[in-house]
Enzyme design. Sequence first.
Site, PDB file in Angstrom:
ATOM      1  CG  ASP A  28      96.756  38.618  79.430  1.00 47.82           C
ATOM      2  OD1 ASP A  28      97.703  37.834  79.845  1.00 47.82           O
ATOM      3  OD2 ASP A  28      96.649  39.646  79.986  1.00 47.82           O
TER       4      ASP A  28
ATOM      5  CG  ASN B 146     100.516  37.475  78.476  1.00 45.91           C
ATOM      6  OD1 ASN B 146     100.245  37.135  79.530  1.00 45.91           O
ATOM      7  ND2 ASN B 146     100.471  38.869  78.113  1.00 45.91           N
TER       8      ASN B 146
ATOM      9  CD  GLU C 137      98.368  36.430  83.267  1.00 45.01           C
ATOM     10  OE1 GLU C 137      97.721  35.325  83.317  1.00 45.01           O
ATOM     11  OE2 GLU C 137      98.400  37.026  82.428  1.00 45.01           O
TER      12      GLU C 137
END
Length: 287
Positions: A198, A150, A22
């Site tokens: 996302d 997100n 991420e």
Amino acid sequence: MTKTTTTTAYEVAVRAEAALGEGPTWDAAAGRLVWVDILGCRVHTYDPVSGRRTVRATEQHVGAAKPRAGGGLVLNLRDGVGLLDAGGDFRWLHREPVPGRRGNDAAVAPDGSLWAGTMRYDEASGGGTLSRITADGTVTTVLDDVTVSNGTGWSPDGRLMYYVDTPTRRIDVFDHEAGEVTGRRTLAEIEEGAGFPDGLTVDADGCVWVALWDGAAVRRYTPDGELDRVVELPVPRVTACAFGGADLTDLYLTTARTGLAAPHPLAGALLVVPGAGRGLEQPAFAG
């Protein structure tokens, strides 16, 4: 009507096997990319010129790591936000443990504040938040009814903020001024079967690039919400994107292996699309 172009041009930057990669962020001062493996409790760095990589373990799940103006990193952890200095020493800036909740994606605003998201491990509806943390540790709750906080980013002039609460399937846009947001509305909605939005980044043209979890792609939307570019990828769980490199033209993509019965060989790797566009220089956290 905007014409949509589709490409499959990508390269492997780091052949990692992150459980939940991420938050890629270009650290201009150090000439490197910073990214995390949330569930692996790891902060990674990668220098595309030398190929040098570092990996640092954290004691908690780490949702994001962003450069600080004075060196080191600010970390969005399970129990709050902490500061890691250039020598490796750690201290909490804001500690607020909530059972069953962890930090997720985060972004640094034009004024140097950190906008840090949270979510529940069970992804219970409304169990997360989006908060603004300033250099002195002052925390302001921006959104308090979030499920999976997100992607967050700002327009080139800082007057708009883009935001993703993943289960909504939307990229929302707010008016932004002096650390406050108003006028929430939908920029774009991801259709059924195309995955879930996302992480995101905003380019120099004001277009929004969004990674698609279970969508095997990254999309670019114009400031008017029109889809104009798709980068298709072999990995189903694309988690976030950011421009990097000395000229900010290479689009870096993090990916995930978690939850996949039969992961693709590149699931969890750091990918890059060379010459994808022109990114914006990201501010460092002021703390």
